[in-house]
Design a protein around this motif. Structure first.
Motif, PDB file in Angstrom:
ATOM      1  N   GLY A 153       0.820  -1.195   0.000  1.00 28.47           N
ATOM      2  CA  GLY A 153       0.000   0.000   0.000  1.00 28.47           C
ATOM      3  C   GLY A 153       0.859   1.251   0.000  1.00 28.47           C
ATOM      4  N   THR A 154       0.218   2.370   0.183  1.00 25.55           N
ATOM      5  CA  THR A 154       0.918   3.654   0.207  1.00 25.55           C
ATOM      6  C   THR A 154       1.318   4.058   1.615  1.00 25.55           C
ATOM      7  N   GLY A 155       0.816   3.342   2.622  1.00 30.01           N
ATOM      8  CA  GLY A 155       1.150   3.696   3.990  1.00 30.01           C
ATOM      9  C   GLY A 155       2.541   3.231   4.369  1.00 30.01           C
ATOM     10  N   GLY A 156       3.154   3.980   5.299  1.00 30.24           N
ATOM     11  CA  GLY A 156       4.476   3.627   5.792  1.00 30.24           C
ATOM     12  C   GLY A 156       5.550   3.904   4.779  1.00 30.24           C
ATOM     13  N   ARG A 165       6.940  -0.732   5.184  1.00 32.13           N
ATOM     14  CA  ARG A 165       5.772  -0.375   4.399  1.00 32.13           C
ATOM     15  C   ARG A 165       4.575  -1.237   4.785  1.00 32.13           C
ATOM     16  N   HIS A 166       3.404  -0.691   4.592  1.00 31.15           N
ATOM     17  CA  HIS A 166       2.183  -1.437   4.844  1.00 31.15           C
ATOM     18  C   HIS A 166       1.799  -2.221   3.593  1.00 31.15           C
ATOM     19  N   GLY A 167       1.155  -3.344   3.793  1.00 36.00           N
ATOM     20  CA  GLY A 167       0.708  -4.141   2.665  1.00 36.00           C
ATOM     21  C   GLY A 167      -0.412  -5.074   3.065  1.00 36.00           C
ATOM     22  N   ARG A 168      -1.008  -5.697   2.086  1.00 35.89           N
ATOM     23  CA  ARG A 168      -2.075  -6.665   2.332  1.00 35.89           C
ATOM     24  C   ARG A 168      -1.773  -7.948   1.555  1.00 35.89           C
ATOM     25  N   VAL A 169      -2.271  -9.042   2.074  1.00 37.31           N
ATOM     26  CA  VAL A 169      -2.070 -10.360   1.457  1.00 37.31           C
ATOM     27  C   VAL A 169      -3.376 -10.753   0.775  1.00 37.31           C
ATOM     28  N   HIS A 170      -3.378 -10.684  -0.547  1.00 40.22           N
ATOM     29  CA  HIS A 170      -4.569 -11.031  -1.326  1.00 40.22           C
ATOM     30  C   HIS A 170      -4.630 -12.543  -1.507  1.00 40.22           C
ATOM     31  N   VAL A 171      -5.777 -13.120  -1.189  1.00 38.23           N
ATOM     32  CA  VAL A 171      -5.982 -14.566  -1.300  1.00 38.23           C
ATOM     33  C   VAL A 171      -6.821 -14.836  -2.538  1.00 38.23           C
ATOM     34  N   LYS A 172      -6.294 -15.636  -3.419  1.00 40.55           N
ATOM     35  CA  LYS A 172      -6.971 -15.945  -4.678  1.00 40.55           C
ATOM     36  C   LYS A 172      -7.242 -17.438  -4.760  1.00 40.55           C
ATOM     37  N   LEU A 173      -8.428 -17.790  -5.251  1.00 41.50           N
ATOM     38  CA  LEU A 173      -8.784 -19.197  -5.431  1.00 41.50           C
ATOM     39  C   LEU A 173      -8.164 -19.729  -6.720  1.00 41.50           C
ATOM     40  N   GLU A 174      -7.616 -20.938  -6.640  1.00 37.88           N
ATOM     41  CA  GLU A 174      -6.999 -21.581  -7.800  1.00 37.88           C
ATOM     42  C   GLU A 174      -7.802 -22.837  -8.166  1.00 37.88           C
ATOM     43  N   CYS A 175      -7.756 -23.175  -9.426  1.00 38.64           N
ATOM     44  CA  CYS A 175      -8.513 -24.326  -9.915  1.00 38.64           C
ATOM     45  C   CYS A 175      -7.925 -25.638  -9.390  1.00 38.64           C
ATOM     46  N   MET A 176      -8.790 -26.524  -8.884  1.00 39.01           N
ATOM     47  CA  MET A 176      -8.377 -27.861  -8.437  1.00 39.01           C
ATOM     48  C   MET A 176      -9.152 -28.960  -9.178  1.00 39.01           C
ATOM     49  N   GLY A 217      13.684 -12.632   0.493  1.00 41.61           N
ATOM     50  CA  GLY A 217      13.978 -12.805   1.908  1.00 41.61           C
ATOM     51  C   GLY A 217      13.160 -11.876   2.787  1.00 41.61           C
ATOM     52  N   LEU A 218      12.610 -10.804   2.222  1.00 41.31           N
ATOM     53  CA  LEU A 218      11.725  -9.936   2.986  1.00 41.31           C
ATOM     54  C   LEU A 218      10.378 -10.616   3.166  1.00 41.31           C
ATOM     55  N   PHE A 219       9.663 -10.206   4.194  1.00 42.00           N
ATOM     56  CA  PHE A 219       8.354 -10.784   4.423  1.00 42.00           C
ATOM     57  C   PHE A 219       7.423  -9.718   4.995  1.00 42.00           C
ATOM     58  N   MET A 220       6.144  -9.938   4.817  1.00 40.19           N
ATOM     59  CA  MET A 220       5.130  -9.122   5.454  1.00 40.19           C
ATOM     60  C   MET A 220       4.770  -9.812   6.757  1.00 40.19           C
ATOM     61  N   GLY A 221       4.981  -9.130   7.871  1.00 40.62           N
ATOM     62  CA  GLY A 221       4.802  -9.752   9.167  1.00 40.62           C
ATOM     63  C   GLY A 221       3.524  -9.325   9.856  1.00 40.62           C
ATOM     64  N   SER A 222       3.159 -10.091  10.881  1.00 41.70           N
ATOM     65  CA  SER A 222       1.912  -9.846  11.599  1.00 41.70           C
ATOM     66  C   SER A 222       2.092  -8.906  12.779  1.00 41.70           C
ATOM     67  N   SER A 276      -5.452  -1.523   9.532  1.00 44.23           N
ATOM     68  CA  SER A 276      -6.680  -2.276   9.762  1.00 44.23           C
ATOM     69  C   SER A 276      -6.283  -3.704  10.058  1.00 44.23           C
ATOM     70  N   SER A 277      -7.269  -4.558  10.261  1.00 46.93           N
ATOM     71  CA  SER A 277      -6.956  -5.945  10.591  1.00 46.93           C
ATOM     72  C   SER A 277      -6.361  -6.698   9.406  1.00 46.93           C
ATOM     73  N   THR A 278      -6.424  -6.132   8.211  1.00 45.47           N
ATOM     74  CA  THR A 278      -5.825  -6.787   7.044  1.00 45.47           C
ATOM     75  C   THR A 278      -4.465  -6.179   6.668  1.00 45.47           C
ATOM     76  N   THR A 279      -3.944  -5.297   7.507  1.00 46.66           N
ATOM     77  CA  THR A 279      -2.656  -4.664   7.221  1.00 46.66           C
ATOM     78  C   THR A 279      -1.516  -5.487   7.805  1.00 46.66           C
ATOM     79  N   TRP A 280      -0.579  -5.842   6.968  1.00 46.66           N
ATOM     80  CA  TRP A 280       0.644  -6.530   7.380  1.00 46.66           C
ATOM     81  C   TRP A 280       1.808  -5.562   7.166  1.00 46.66           C
ATOM     82  N   LEU A 281       2.863  -5.734   7.946  1.00 40.16           N
ATOM     83  CA  LEU A 281       3.987  -4.807   7.877  1.00 40.16           C
ATOM     84  C   LEU A 281       5.218  -5.480   7.273  1.00 40.16           C
ATOM     85  N   GLU A 282       5.871  -4.757   6.394  1.00 39.92           N
ATOM     86  CA  GLU A 282       7.117  -5.238   5.813  1.00 39.92           C
ATOM     87  C   GLU A 282       8.194  -5.285   6.894  1.00 39.92           C
ATOM     88  N   SER A 283       9.028  -6.311   6.866  1.00 43.08           N
ATOM     89  CA  SER A 283      10.080  -6.467   7.873  1.00 43.08           C
ATOM     90  C   SER A 283      11.362  -6.964   7.217  1.00 43.08           C
TER      91      SER A 283
END
Length: 515
Positions: A231-234, A239-250, A352-357, A366-373
């Motif tokens: 996102g644009t925050g931080g 930086r702030h970010g969100r983890v988008h969950v997408k459905l995949e074909c099974m 090696g970077l990750f979005m942390g809780s 918000s509750s869907t915001t994860w932070l870069e670490s």
């Protein structure tokens, strides 16, 4: 006369030993010494030739013996005179080196541009005044530091190292049990667990409030995928970010094995009737992974996993309340308690970077915001330096001593760690031999003082070309503008004045140990 010559050689041996360690010999003095040496060699060659010619002439035995003793006396006189000149020159060099040390006490500088960076490196190296191992071992200040370290830090440091192993082993057992529980679900898969932060980087000593932090990476379950959206925050590196969950074909797996229904191509009513709910309907808000829901799910998994392995452990586990991570209290049979925090993260590509809780700043998430670490990058850096540094390197000891003496307020252990990381790339690995502990402590304080004067201390991983290639960084970090960790000091005069007072107190505490 032979006794006098032996005395001269002994004096030269005593004087040369402490002075031969200077790497800053004056060029003019070195040239003058070389000329004196060449003149002495020329004189001795001429005397030997004259002596040989006289010995070849038919003279009496008495005359030949007189010539021998006369030439020997002359040689002794020349050696004695040359020795005095050499002693005077070495004494003058020692005085010049002392003046250089006083002049360089202003410390080290840091800058953002490449040209200024080169100047910083030269200034940093120029501030290093090498001492021989003999001098360092005989230094009363170093002996005082060793005594203080043994009395106050050796035990806590060893305790942290042992506790890290215990915590990692216990967390590994818990994680394995959690993985077994999640196999039959469509919830996140738990990957490897790794310790991060100061205690696992090796420079933290045990205190009552020590928290052992671990990172567990999440992978999407079958039929799902994760896509990070910054996102644009931080700002970097948080930086702030969100983890988008997408459905995949099974559908292919459904046709081959018949053990699942494709979330994407079956109605939700049918899927819910015949199959456990998917990730979107349990841990997500909308199409984004919810930090708080995921943390509560993981806490429940840890409780269930502990029931599976509790009989094999020598401690009791209590899950403490937390909205963004899993905080654990471990109580050993001996009565000792340890506090552990397990953070959840989603890795960004292969950087090696990750979005942390971890919890974001108040009001910015918000509750869907994860932070870069970049905790993994910092851990990798210290592990890399441990491989490069000499045995018994003093870089961790420097941090342990200074963080012990520092009373956190405006200045913090993070600032000391950042200074040490910069110096580890400015100075060669050999500069961190344990014999150079006192010098490196002074270098850290010089560098920190200069940063305080300039109100500017750059984050180590942002826009820094000295970061080793063995520490992977995304392009955004490599091309970013340096981040000033002392920005607050530049904006708030009171905070700057307080930081200077804390630095003076830290310097005084260290000086009192050396007296």
């Amino acid at each position: 006369m032979a006794g006098g010559l032996a005395l001269l050689l002994a004096m030269l041996g005593i004087v040369l030993q402490p002075l031969k360690v200077s790497d800053h010999m004056d060029v003019a003095m070195e040239q003058w010494m070389q000329q004196r040496k060449e003149q002495e060699v020329e004189l001795m060659t001429r005397l030997q030739q004259e002596f040989a010619e006289m010995m070849q002439e038919p003279q009496s035995g008495l005359f030949r013996r007189d010539v021998v003793f006369a030439t020997w006396d002359l040689w002794q006189f020349g050696a004695f005179a040359g020795g005095l000149v050499l002693l005077f020159g070495l004494f003058w060099m020692a005085m010049e080196q002392d003046f250089d040390e006083c002049d360089s006490s202003s410390g080290l500088s840091s800058s953002s541009s490449e040209e200024e960076g080169e100047g910083e490196e030269q200034e940093a190296v120029g501030a290093v005044h090498w001492l021989s191992p003999e001098q360092q071992l005989d230094c009363p200040g170093r002996r005082a530091l060793e005594t203080f370290y043994q009395q106050h830090l050796w035990g806590p440091v060893q305790d942290v190292a042992h506790t890290c192993k215990v915590v990692e082993e216990l967390a590994g057992n818990l994680l394995h049990a959690c993985q077994m529980l999640s196999l039959t679900t469509f919830l996140p898969r738990l990957e490897w667990c790794i310790g991060v932060g100061s205690v696992f980087e090796g420079w933290r000593y045990h205190r009552q409030d020590t928290v052992y932090r671990l990172l567990v990476l999440l992978k999407p379950p079958p039929g799902h995928s994760f896509r990070l959206k910054l996102g644009t925050g931080g700002e970097l590196p948080a930086r702030h970010g969100r983890v988008h969950v997408k459905l995949e074909c099974m559908c292919e797996r459904e046709q081959l094995l018949g053990d699942v229904l494709c979330f994407r191509h079956h109605s939700q009513i049918r899927v819910r009737r015949y199959q456990r709910p998917g990730l979107l309907h349990t841990l997500c808000t909308g199409f984004y992974l919810d930090v708080e829901k995921t943390a509560r799910w993981f806490q429940l998994f840890v409780r269930n996993a502990w029931d599976m392995i509790a009989a094999e452990q020598n401690c009791q586990l209590t899950v403490l309340p937390s909205s963004h991570s899993c905080k654990l209290q471990l109580t050993c049979d001996s009565g000792r308690t340890m506090h552990t925090e397990i953070m959840l993260g989603v890795q960004q590509d292969n950087s090696g970077l990750f979005m942390g809780s971890q919890e974001a700043e108040a009001g910015l998430s918000s509750s869907t915001t994860w932070l870069e670490s970049c905790a993994l990058q910092e851990l990798l850096f210290f592990r890399f330096m441990a491989r490069q540094a000499p045995q018994g390197s003093c870089h961790l000891t420097c941090l342990q001593l200074l963080t012990y003496l520092l009373e956190d307020s405006v200045l913090s252990s993070v600032h000391l760690k950042t200074v040490a990381m910069h110096l580890l790339t400015l100075l060669p690995p050999s500069a961190w031999c344990p014999e150079h502990l006192l010098e490196r402590l002074r270098d850290v304080l010089r560098y920190l003082h200069r940063c305080l004067e300039e109100k500017q201390l750059h984050h180590f991983l942002l826009g820094n070309k000295r970061v080793p290639r063995e520490v992977p960084l995304p392009a955004a970090f490599q091309t970013a503008s340096p981040l000033n960790l002392f920005q607050r000091l530049a904006q708030q005069p009171d905070a700057h004045a307080q930081a200077l007072r804390e630095f003076t107190e830290l310097q005084d505490r260290l000086r009192s140990l050396l007296d």
